[in-house]
Design a protein around this motif. Structure first.
Motif, mmCIF file in Angstrom:
data_model
loop_
_atom_site.group_PDB
_atom_site.id
_atom_site.type_symbol
_atom_site.label_atom_id
_atom_site.label_comp_id
_atom_site.label_asym_id
_atom_site.label_seq_id
_atom_site.Cartn_x
_atom_site.Cartn_y
_atom_site.Cartn_z
ATOM 1 N N GLU A 40 0.823 -1.217 0.000
ATOM 2 C CA GLU A 40 0.000 0.000 0.000
ATOM 3 C C GLU A 40 0.853 1.261 0.000
ATOM 4 O OE1 GLU A 40 -3.597 -0.077 2.413
ATOM 5 O OE2 GLU A 40 -3.322 -2.236 2.692
ATOM 6 N N LEU A 41 2.085 1.163 -0.484
ATOM 7 C CA LEU A 41 2.978 2.314 -0.623
ATOM 8 C C LEU A 41 3.087 2.675 -2.100
ATOM 9 C CD1 LEU A 41 5.859 1.154 1.765
ATOM 10 C CD2 LEU A 41 3.993 2.744 2.290
ATOM 11 N N PRO A 42 3.462 3.917 -2.414
ATOM 12 C CA PRO A 42 3.649 4.284 -3.820
ATOM 13 C C PRO A 42 4.804 3.495 -4.441
ATOM 14 C CG PRO A 42 3.638 6.237 -2.396
ATOM 15 C CD PRO A 42 3.676 5.043 -1.504
ATOM 16 N N SER A 43 4.651 3.103 -5.702
ATOM 17 C CA SER A 43 5.726 2.363 -6.363
ATOM 18 C C SER A 43 6.973 3.222 -6.536
ATOM 19 C CB SER A 43 5.258 1.839 -7.723
ATOM 20 O OG SER A 43 4.984 2.915 -8.605
ATOM 21 N N ILE A 47 11.986 3.549 -0.768
ATOM 22 C CA ILE A 47 12.164 2.326 0.017
ATOM 23 C C ILE A 47 12.392 1.117 -0.890
ATOM 24 C CG2 ILE A 47 9.710 1.649 0.197
ATOM 25 C CD1 ILE A 47 12.200 1.456 3.080
ATOM 26 N N TRP A 48 11.871 1.170 -2.115
ATOM 27 C CA TRP A 48 11.944 0.022 -3.018
ATOM 28 C C TRP A 48 13.304 -0.126 -3.707
ATOM 29 C CZ3 TRP A 48 8.713 -2.686 -0.934
ATOM 30 C CH2 TRP A 48 7.425 -2.276 -0.636
ATOM 31 N N THR A 49 14.182 0.857 -3.563
ATOM 32 C CA THR A 49 15.516 0.708 -4.138
ATOM 33 C C THR A 49 16.200 -0.499 -3.504
ATOM 34 O OG1 THR A 49 15.667 3.096 -4.473
ATOM 35 C CG2 THR A 49 17.736 1.848 -4.537
ATOM 36 N N VAL A 54 6.316 -6.771 -6.069
ATOM 37 C CA VAL A 54 5.205 -6.966 -6.997
ATOM 38 C C VAL A 54 3.936 -6.342 -6.416
ATOM 39 C CG1 VAL A 54 6.144 -9.051 -8.079
ATOM 40 C CG2 VAL A 54 4.692 -9.267 -6.046
ATOM 41 N N ARG A 55 2.941 -6.200 -7.286
ATOM 42 C CA ARG A 55 1.665 -5.585 -6.915
ATOM 43 C C ARG A 55 0.742 -6.608 -6.274
ATOM 44 N NH1 ARG A 55 -3.419 -4.861 -9.106
ATOM 45 N NH2 ARG A 55 -2.907 -6.144 -10.908
ATOM 46 N N GLY A 56 0.110 -6.186 -5.183
ATOM 47 C CA GLY A 56 -0.916 -6.997 -4.547
ATOM 48 C C GLY A 56 -2.296 -6.441 -4.832
ATOM 49 N N ASN A 57 -3.327 -7.106 -4.370
ATOM 50 C CA ASN A 57 -4.693 -6.669 -4.622
ATOM 51 C C ASN A 57 -5.042 -5.373 -3.899
ATOM 52 O OD1 ASN A 57 -4.557 -8.735 -2.409
ATOM 53 N ND2 ASN A 57 -6.639 -8.019 -2.053
ATOM 54 N N ASP A 61 -1.426 1.336 -7.190
ATOM 55 C CA ASP A 61 -0.429 2.033 -7.990
ATOM 56 C C ASP A 61 -0.045 1.126 -9.165
ATOM 57 O OD1 ASP A 61 2.056 3.006 -9.008
ATOM 58 O OD2 ASP A 61 2.449 4.004 -7.094
ATOM 59 N N SER A 62 -0.237 1.589 -10.385
ATOM 60 C CA SER A 62 0.033 0.761 -11.567
ATOM 61 C C SER A 62 1.525 0.634 -11.871
ATOM 62 C CB SER A 62 -0.696 1.323 -12.781
ATOM 63 O OG SER A 62 -0.205 2.629 -13.062
ATOM 64 N N GLY A 63 2.375 1.246 -11.052
ATOM 65 C CA GLY A 63 3.810 1.170 -11.271
ATOM 66 C C GLY A 63 4.443 -0.137 -10.845
ATOM 67 N N TYR A 64 3.693 -0.997 -10.192
ATOM 68 C CA TYR A 64 4.213 -2.296 -9.765
ATOM 69 C C TYR A 64 3.945 -3.353 -10.833
ATOM 70 C CZ TYR A 64 4.326 -0.550 -4.920
ATOM 71 O OH TYR A 64 4.589 0.149 -3.775
ATOM 72 N N PRO A 65 4.890 -4.270 -11.060
ATOM 73 C CA PRO A 65 4.583 -5.407 -11.935
ATOM 74 C C PRO A 65 3.744 -6.434 -11.187
ATOM 75 C CG PRO A 65 6.796 -5.633 -11.057
ATOM 76 C CD PRO A 65 6.275 -4.296 -10.573
#
Length: 173
Positions: A40-43, A47-49, A54-57, A61-65
């Motif tokens: 539930e964080l922005p892609s 922090i994601w570096t 991956v994207r969950g339900n 944010d559409s930036g996750y695969p």
């Protein structure tokens, strides 16, 4: 003989602090860190570096695969949240996808239940939830996985990085 160690977390549901804590605890000490969705964080969050996510339900944010496949020295790892494969009802679609990807390990989340099991050559691993565990195990957990040519060892840890040994499993390769 090559050995890889990875950290896997899932279903942190807005708790950025635990993602950051796990990342800071292990970054530079393991070969890869994974998050199986529902952060539930922005892609775009920094922090994601260094984390494969991956994207969950619950990630809008559409930036996750939806899926990722990672090649390590000695393992091919397929990663997804699980909801798109109907894992609440059957393992068939997730298993088929893992087979199609020729995965040694398939990481998933969604169910908030820590588990590790094998079907064919693939070891399926859910690290549980670092925020909202469900089922008989109420501890908030993540997984540390050691991968060698001969063995896949799955250990679970609490949010304060203490072992949760009753769930430890080993799978011969």
């Amino acid at each position: 003989m090559a050995k890889n160690t990875i950290i896997v977390m899932s279903d942190s549901h807005g708790d950025r602090g635990i993602v950051e804590d796990i990342k800071n605890h292990y970054q530079g000490r393991v070969d890869a860190i994974f998050h199986n969705g529902d952060s539930e964080l922005p892609s775009s969050d920094e922090i994601w570096t260094g984390i494969r996510v991956v994207r969950g339900n619950c990630d809008y944010d559409s930036g996750y695969p939806d899926t990722l496949v990672t090649e390590l020295d000695n393992a091919r790892i397929a990663q997804t949240h699980g909801h798109l494969y109907g894992i609440n009802f059957s393992w068939d679609r997730l298993d088929l996808w893992a087979q199609e990807e020729d995965a040694d390990i398939c990481l998933y989340g969604h169910l908030h239940r820590a588990s590790a099991w094998r079907n064919g050559k693939t070891v399926f691993i859910n690290p549980g939830s670092v925020l909202q565990p469900r089922g008989e195990i109420t501890e908030k957990l993540y997984a540390k996985i050691e991968i060698s040519e001969a063995l896949i060892k799955v250990n679970y840890y609490t949010r304060d990085h203490q072992p949760y040994p009753s769930l430890t499993q080993e799978f011969e390769r």
